[in-house]
Design a protein around this motif. Structure first.
Motif, mmCIF file in Angstrom:
data_model
loop_
_atom_site.group_PDB
_atom_site.id
_atom_site.type_symbol
_atom_site.label_atom_id
_atom_site.label_comp_id
_atom_site.label_asym_id
_atom_site.label_seq_id
_atom_site.Cartn_x
_atom_site.Cartn_y
_atom_site.Cartn_z
ATOM 1 N N GLU A 21 -8.987 -6.566 -7.471
ATOM 2 C CA GLU A 21 -8.100 -5.933 -6.500
ATOM 3 C C GLU A 21 -8.891 -5.481 -5.279
ATOM 4 O OE1 GLU A 21 -6.154 -1.864 -7.035
ATOM 5 O OE2 GLU A 21 -4.514 -3.229 -7.610
ATOM 6 N N ASP A 22 -8.386 -5.823 -4.066
ATOM 7 C CA ASP A 22 -9.089 -5.429 -2.854
ATOM 8 C C ASP A 22 -8.675 -4.024 -2.431
ATOM 9 O OD1 ASP A 22 -6.607 -5.599 -1.592
ATOM 10 O OD2 ASP A 22 -6.985 -7.589 -0.764
ATOM 11 N N ASP A 23 -9.200 -3.565 -1.303
ATOM 12 C CA ASP A 23 -8.953 -2.197 -0.847
ATOM 13 C C ASP A 23 -7.492 -1.953 -0.490
ATOM 14 O OD1 ASP A 23 -11.633 -1.673 -1.164
ATOM 15 O OD2 ASP A 23 -12.147 -2.114 0.924
ATOM 16 N N GLU A 24 -6.766 -3.008 -0.202
ATOM 17 C CA GLU A 24 -5.363 -2.874 0.173
ATOM 18 C C GLU A 24 -4.423 -3.041 -1.014
ATOM 19 O OE1 GLU A 24 -4.737 -5.665 3.256
ATOM 20 O OE2 GLU A 24 -6.062 -4.663 4.705
ATOM 21 N N GLY A 25 -4.991 -3.179 -2.191
ATOM 22 C CA GLY A 25 -4.171 -3.301 -3.387
ATOM 23 C C GLY A 25 -3.728 -4.708 -3.708
ATOM 24 N N ASN A 26 -4.202 -5.708 -2.964
ATOM 25 C CA ASN A 26 -3.855 -7.100 -3.237
ATOM 26 C C ASN A 26 -4.786 -7.667 -4.305
ATOM 27 O OD1 ASN A 26 -1.854 -7.165 -1.151
ATOM 28 N ND2 ASN A 26 -3.527 -7.361 0.346
ATOM 29 N N MET A 27 -4.231 -8.421 -5.213
ATOM 30 C CA MET A 27 -5.009 -8.977 -6.303
ATOM 31 C C MET A 27 -5.504 -10.388 -5.953
ATOM 32 S SD MET A 27 -6.305 -8.369 -9.259
ATOM 33 C CE MET A 27 -5.369 -6.988 -9.932
ATOM 34 N N GLN A 28 -6.821 -10.540 -5.883
ATOM 35 C CA GLN A 28 -7.426 -11.850 -5.683
ATOM 36 C C GLN A 28 -7.782 -12.416 -7.056
ATOM 37 O OE1 GLN A 28 -8.467 -13.908 -2.692
ATOM 38 N NE2 GLN A 28 -8.289 -15.153 -4.524
ATOM 39 N N MET A 29 -7.250 -13.588 -7.363
ATOM 40 C CA MET A 29 -7.472 -14.209 -8.659
ATOM 41 C C MET A 29 -8.552 -15.275 -8.572
ATOM 42 S SD MET A 29 -5.401 -12.428 -10.378
ATOM 43 C CE MET A 29 -5.661 -13.273 -11.950
#
Length: 314
Positions: A191-199
């Motif tokens: 999860e990045d700083d903006e709350g988006n999940m990178q898979m």
């Protein structure tokens, strides 16, 4: 003018890190040879603005001795300029870096020793033991890579990225085109700083011993053991069982041959060892960092370590 052009060409060439010590030895050999070939009563040449370039050329010549063996010395009295032989030897060189799949970090060899992380390892009872000890081949103008091991075998691995549930489902169902027949698929997320999940998906393909691959600088290779080999039994301690699998690579010879785009080939051999590899823990909590040291049992009792694989480059 020809010599100056050669110097400009050599100025931008950097030797692989694992040859530093050998290069220093070659410099000493060159100095001894110069002392034998040059009358001792001659006064030293005056320094001028080309002094740095001359020192660069001397370093490149020393490096050429390592890569080209006796090729540089054979040019004495021959028709091919020594500078051409040196430039060719450097152009046809390659190296190794360890690859940490968990962080994407490339770990350079130190003193002809390369230490492998194993954070991406997995023991699959049906597919075999994927050690997670990964390396990459580095160099310019490489066309293909061939490799074989005297014990165990190798696998190719590559990490791909994606987002969203559909992408994850396609990876798990093996319908994504990137899978391309992979023997092992390991999915993780960050999860990045903006709350988006990178898979992420780590794909692994088991290779035949003595394989040849088209060169890809983003591909890593790891050490693999076939399923059922070296099993200690269901009741074995998990840590002991893992160390036992790792020890199966102890003493293995890894031979890597690179073919360059002009057809020239170079081969290097690595001797694998296992042991307690020293690590340090940064204050930022990013996890263990390998120092490149192999600890004795007494040292390991006082310092942090992880049990794993390292190699001496010969």
């Amino acid at each position: 003018m020809k010599n100056i052009n050669e110097l400009k060409c050599l100025h931008d060439i950097q030797a692989p890190d694992e040859l530093k010590q050998s290069t220093l030895a070659a410099v000493r050999s060159l100095r001894r040879a110069q002392q034998q070939d040059t009358p001792q009563h001659l006064a030293p040449a005056p320094r001028n603005r080309f002094g740095m370039a001359k020192r660069l050329l001397a370093g490149a010549c020393a490096f050429g001795v390592i890569l080209g063996g006796a090729a540089v010395w054979r040019t004495r009295g021959g028709e091919q300029p020594t500078g051409d032989v040196v430039a060719s030897a450097i152009a046809h060189s390659f190296g190794f870096v360890a690859y940490a799949a968990d962080t994407g970090e490339l770990i350079e060899p130190r003193d002809s020793r390369i230490v492998f992380e194993n954070g991406a390892g997995v023991d699959d009872p049906e597919k075999g033991f994927y050690s997670g000890c990964l390396f990459r081949v580095t160099g310019e103008n490489i066309q293909s890579v061939s490799a074989s091991m005297s014990k165990g075998a190798l696998y190719r691995t590559k990490t791909i990225k994606g987002q969203g549930d559909e992408w994850v489902d396609a990876i798990h169902q093996r319908t994504a085109p990137e899978i391309n027949g992979a023997d092992q698929v390991m999915v993780s997320g960050l999860e990045d700083d903006e709350g988006n999940m990178q898979m992420f998906a780590d794909l692994a393909w088991t290779l035949e011993n003595g394989f040849t691959d088209t060169y890809d600088p983003d591909v890593s290779y790891g050490f693999w053991v076939a399923p059922g080999v070296g099993e200690l039994g269901a009741d074995a301690d998990l840590r002991e069982a893992w160390h036992h699998k790792v020890d199966m690579f102890n003493g293995a010879m890894l031979t890597v041959t690179v073919t360059f785009t002009d057809g020239v080939q170079q081969t290097k051999t690595l001797t694998l060892h296992t042991g307690k590899l020293a690590v340090e823990y940064p204050d930022d909590g990013s996890g263990p960092v390998y120092t490149g040291e192999v600890l004795t049992d007494a040292q390991a009792a006082e310092r942090g370590y992880l049990y794993g694989v390292y190699a001496e480059i010969g």
